[in-house]
Each structure stands twice: as C-alpha cells, then as structure tokens.
Design a protein around this motif. Structure first.
Motif, PDB file in Angstrom:
ATOM      1  N   UNK A  88       0.828  -1.198   0.000  1.00 60.60           N
ATOM      2  CA  UNK A  88       0.000   0.000   0.000  1.00 60.60           C
ATOM      3  C   UNK A  88       0.867   1.255   0.000  1.00 60.60           C
ATOM      4  N   UNK A  89       0.328   2.333  -0.526  1.00 59.41           N
ATOM      5  CA  UNK A  89       0.964   3.638  -0.417  1.00 59.41           C
ATOM      6  C   UNK A  89       0.769   4.156   1.009  1.00 59.41           C
ATOM      7  N   UNK A  90       1.514   5.180   1.391  1.00 61.83           N
ATOM      8  CA  UNK A  90       1.479   5.699   2.760  1.00 61.83           C
ATOM      9  C   UNK A  90       0.064   6.095   3.167  1.00 61.83           C
ATOM     10  N   UNK A  91      -0.649   6.806   2.315  1.00 65.70           N
ATOM     11  CA  UNK A  91      -2.007   7.248   2.654  1.00 65.70           C
ATOM     12  C   UNK A  91      -2.963   6.064   2.759  1.00 65.70           C
ATOM     13  N   UNK A  92      -2.749   5.051   1.930  1.00 64.98           N
ATOM     14  CA  UNK A  92      -3.585   3.856   2.019  1.00 64.98           C
ATOM     15  C   UNK A  92      -3.341   3.126   3.338  1.00 64.98           C
ATOM     16  N   UNK A  93      -2.068   3.064   3.738  1.00 61.98           N
ATOM     17  CA  UNK A  93      -1.729   2.437   5.002  1.00 61.98           C
ATOM     18  C   UNK A  93      -2.368   3.182   6.167  1.00 61.98           C
ATOM     19  N   UNK A  94      -2.368   4.484   6.093  1.00 63.33           N
ATOM     20  CA  UNK A  94      -2.966   5.298   7.153  1.00 63.33           C
ATOM     21  C   UNK A  94      -4.460   5.024   7.266  1.00 63.33           C
ATOM     22  N   UNK A  95      -5.133   5.001   6.124  1.00 59.38           N
ATOM     23  CA  UNK A  95      -6.578   4.735   6.126  1.00 59.38           C
ATOM     24  C   UNK A  95      -6.874   3.334   6.648  1.00 59.38           C
ATOM     25  N   UNK A  96      -6.020   2.385   6.284  1.00 63.13           N
ATOM     26  CA  UNK A  96      -6.203   1.003   6.743  1.00 63.13           C
ATOM     27  C   UNK A  96      -6.057   0.912   8.264  1.00 63.13           C
ATOM     28  N   UNK A  97      -5.020   1.569   8.813  1.00 62.11           N
ATOM     29  CA  UNK A  97      -4.799   1.508  10.259  1.00 62.11           C
ATOM     30  C   UNK A  97      -5.955   2.124  11.028  1.00 62.11           C
ATOM     31  N   UNK A  98      -6.536   3.188  10.501  1.00 62.28           N
ATOM     32  CA  UNK A  98      -7.686   3.820  11.160  1.00 62.28           C
ATOM     33  C   UNK A  98      -8.899   2.897  11.102  1.00 62.28           C
ATOM     34  N   UNK A  99      -9.088   2.233   9.967  1.00 68.02           N
ATOM     35  CA  UNK A  99     -10.212   1.290   9.850  1.00 68.02           C
ATOM     36  C   UNK A  99     -10.074   0.147  10.841  1.00 68.02           C
ATOM     37  N   UNK A 100      -8.859  -0.375  10.992  1.00 68.55           N
ATOM     38  CA  UNK A 100      -8.626  -1.468  11.940  1.00 68.55           C
ATOM     39  C   UNK A 100      -8.913  -1.000  13.366  1.00 68.55           C
ATOM     40  N   UNK A 101      -8.451   0.199  13.698  1.00 69.46           N
ATOM     41  CA  UNK A 101      -8.681   0.765  15.031  1.00 69.46           C
ATOM     42  C   UNK A 101     -10.178   0.913  15.293  1.00 69.46           C
ATOM     43  N   UNK A 102     -10.891   1.520  14.363  1.00 67.57           N
ATOM     44  CA  UNK A 102     -12.329   1.751  14.554  1.00 67.57           C
ATOM     45  C   UNK A 102     -13.102   0.439  14.624  1.00 67.57           C
ATOM     46  N   UNK A 103     -12.675  -0.544  13.838  1.00 67.52           N
ATOM     47  CA  UNK A 103     -13.337  -1.853  13.867  1.00 67.52           C
ATOM     48  C   UNK A 103     -13.136  -2.538  15.213  1.00 67.52           C
ATOM     49  N   UNK A 104     -11.933  -2.423  15.760  1.00 63.77           N
ATOM     50  CA  UNK A 104     -11.663  -3.028  17.068  1.00 63.77           C
ATOM     51  C   UNK A 104     -12.533  -2.388  18.147  1.00 63.77           C
ATOM     52  N   UNK A 105     -12.669  -1.069  18.111  1.00 61.09           N
ATOM     53  CA  UNK A 105     -13.518  -0.375  19.079  1.00 61.09           C
ATOM     54  C   UNK A 105     -14.968  -0.838  18.924  1.00 61.09           C
ATOM     55  N   UNK A 106     -15.410  -1.003  17.685  1.00 62.14           N
ATOM     56  CA  UNK A 106     -16.779  -1.461  17.431  1.00 62.14           C
ATOM     57  C   UNK A 106     -17.005  -2.853  18.007  1.00 62.14           C
ATOM     58  N   UNK A 107     -16.035  -3.731  17.823  1.00 63.02           N
ATOM     59  CA  UNK A 107     -16.177  -5.110  18.293  1.00 63.02           C
ATOM     60  C   UNK A 107     -16.245  -5.182  19.811  1.00 63.02           C
TER      61      UNK A 107
END
Length: 333
Positions: free
Chosen positions: A38-57
């Motif tokens: 992934x490009x840097x911005x894609x990696x950033x978006x991915x890490x935020x999605x993982x964080x938000x998903x963990x909080x949701x779970x």
C-alpha cells in the motif's frame, strides 16, 4: 436428531447472522496481507479502519449470540424406530424365478435348466443383499439410538438442574470462543444453590487501546494518547458487553433462568502497591430481563441497571474492586 446434531445444524445459521463488525474484521485481516504494497495514505486509512473496527467489536460483543438449544424438545423427542429387515431384493428375485417361462431361444438351445439355476443363485444373492442392507440400517439405528439416549438423558438432567450436566454441555459447546479470541478467559462453576456462576478475566489493559488513531485532513495518520476518561468509558462498555454476552450464551446453552456473571481484572492495591485480581463487576442476569432488552440499541454500561449487580465506576478513575453477587441470595429464585 440429538443435541450435538442440532448444534451442527444451526451452525450455518449462526455464521450467517454474524454481526457486521466481525465481517468487517475479516475483510481487514485479508487486506492486511497487502499492507506492505500500500501507499502511505492507504496504510494510514487502513490503520484507522482497523482501530475503529476493534472499538466497534469490543463494544458490541453482546449483539451476537448462539441460537438457543430447545432442551424441552430434546427431552421429549421420540425414540428412533428399530429397523425391520426388508426382503425387497429377495422378493424381486423370487418373483422373477416364479414367473420365468422359457422362451423360444431358451428351448431351442436347451437353456431352461441353466436359466432356472441362475435365477436360484440370484435369490441367494438377493437374500445376502437384504441382510447386508439390514445390517447397515441396524448400525445406523444403533448410532441414532445412542445419540437419542444421550440427548434425552442429558436434556432431562439439565431440566432437573443437574450441575454436572450443565458443565458438560458448556465444555462440549464452548460458546465463549469469540470472547476468548479477544484475550478474555472464562471459568464456569456451579454455586451451592445450583446457580451457574461464570467468572471472566477481561484483561482490560490488553484489550482497550491506549492510543487513538485518526486521519488528518491531508490523509496522513494521526496517533494520539487516548484520554483517560475515554479509555475508562471504553473499558466499562467492554466489560459490560462481556457480561451480557456471557449471560446470553449461558441462556442459549442451558435451560436456566438465572446466572451470575462476574468480571475480574488486575487493579492496584494501594495498601500493598501491587496489582491484584479483583472483581470489578458482578451481576445476576435473569433470562426474562435480558430477553426484554433490545441488545442492538442499548448502551451496555447503562443496561446494568436492569439487573442486580455490584459495580463501582468513575469516568475519571475507572473501576474499583467490588464484592461478588452471592448465589445464596437467589437460592429460592
């Protein structure tokens, strides 16, 4: 169908009803394999999605549960019918032998006796085939009978409040696997009054993130220390969600109407200066009260007011140790 067969048959339905947060988690796990490309911005978006998903779970564990086992139905299911030996193949073979009439070709080549002998041989083979099929049916029935005997016996034991049977079913079904995958461990026991008691070690510091990840307007990743108040609120929601999930799973697994669920974690003992495992939430969950809730819409922390419970929590400080809810209070419930 026995109770294990029933569980297997509903497994697909449980998976189909899996909540969105878990589905999203698997999608993110698949994408994680491509993270390095992934490009840097894609990696950033991915890490935020993982964080938000963990909080949701961790805030929505209570929204998912196994399908309840109908123990009353299993206790009264009819015994499998003992198979009778069917003589279908023999009857067909004998009918062919009895109806045999030599044709022109058989008479011409004098094959009547040879054909008759073959038809007699076919009767013996047909008898053997019927015996083989009966043996297979008998073996299948024996397995079904054992399963029926086990299922009805277990169901009756559960309905009679047998503690050993309760623990056996919980061990076999392992309904708490998702909670375990988050790092929480659980022990189930039977109280002196026969009330099922579950103790869950929530490992809050391992589960609740201490950082908040978000995207800046530029699309870059922002990582900040999570405010203590926010951490404590997430921690409380996670613990309460676990309590509700464990109670609901126990009601899906057992015919009981009342269970006690206690969450423990390491807290600082200010007298010794050491971390010690202590109860931080203990609740008596009733089936009727839990079933009256709209689990998709509740705040898990607020929902504790629906149950007899012990909890000492402040947003600024977090949890303080509490005493367990005693099973003796509900001996006649």
């Amino acid at each position: 169908m026995g109770w294990k067969g029933t569980v297997r048959s509903i497994g697909a339905a449980v998976r189909a009803a899996e909540r969105d947060a878990k589905k999203r988690q698997r999608e993110l796990e698949n994408r994680q394999k491509q993270y390095e490309r992934m490009q840097v911005l894609e990696q950033a978006a991915y890490e935020v999605e993982v964080f938000e998903n963990h909080i949701d779970i961790i805030q929505s564990l209570h929204k998912e549960c196994s399908i309840p086992i109908q123990w009353n139905e299993l206790a009264t299911q009819e015994e499998p019918v003992h198979p009778k030996k069917a003589e279908v193949h023999e009857k067909n073979a004998r009918q062919k032998a009895d109806n045999y009439k030599p044709g022109f070709i058989d008479r011409l080549f004098k094959r009547e006796e040879k054909v008759k002998q073959k038809l007699k041989t076919n009767i013996k083979a047909a008898i053997n085939k019927d015996t083989l099929v009966h043996g297979q049916n008998l073996s299948k029935w024996e397995e079904e009978f054992k399963d029926w005997e086990k299922s009805t016996g277990l169901a009756k034991s559960l309905l009679n409040g047998d503690g050993k049977a309760k623990l056996e079913v919980i061990e076999d079904l392992d309904p708490f696997s998702e909670i375990s995958s988050l790092g929480s461990s659980l022990v189930v026991s039977i109280g002196g009054s026969g009330v099922v008691e579950a103790t869950i070690n929530v490992h809050g510091k391992e589960i609740i993130p201490n950082e908040i990840k978000s995207l800046l307007n530029s699309g870059k990743l922002s990582v900040k220390k999570m405010p203590q108040g926010k951490f404590n609120e997430l921690y409380q929601d996670y613990v309460c969600s676990c309590i509700l999930r464990v109670g609901n799973e126990l009601f899906s697994t057992l015919p009981d109407d009342l269970v006690i669920v206690t969450a423990i974690d390491e807290l600082l003992n200010t007298k010794t200066g050491h971390l010690e495992e202590s109860p931080i939430l203990s609740a008596c969950i009733s089936r009727s009260a839990l079933q009256s809730l709209n689990l998709d819409a509740i705040d898990p922390s607020d929902s504790m007011t629906n149950f007899v419970h012990n909890m000492s929590f402040k947003k600024t400080k977090g949890f303080d140790p509490v005493s367990r809810v005693e099973h003796a209070m509900f001996a006649d419930a």
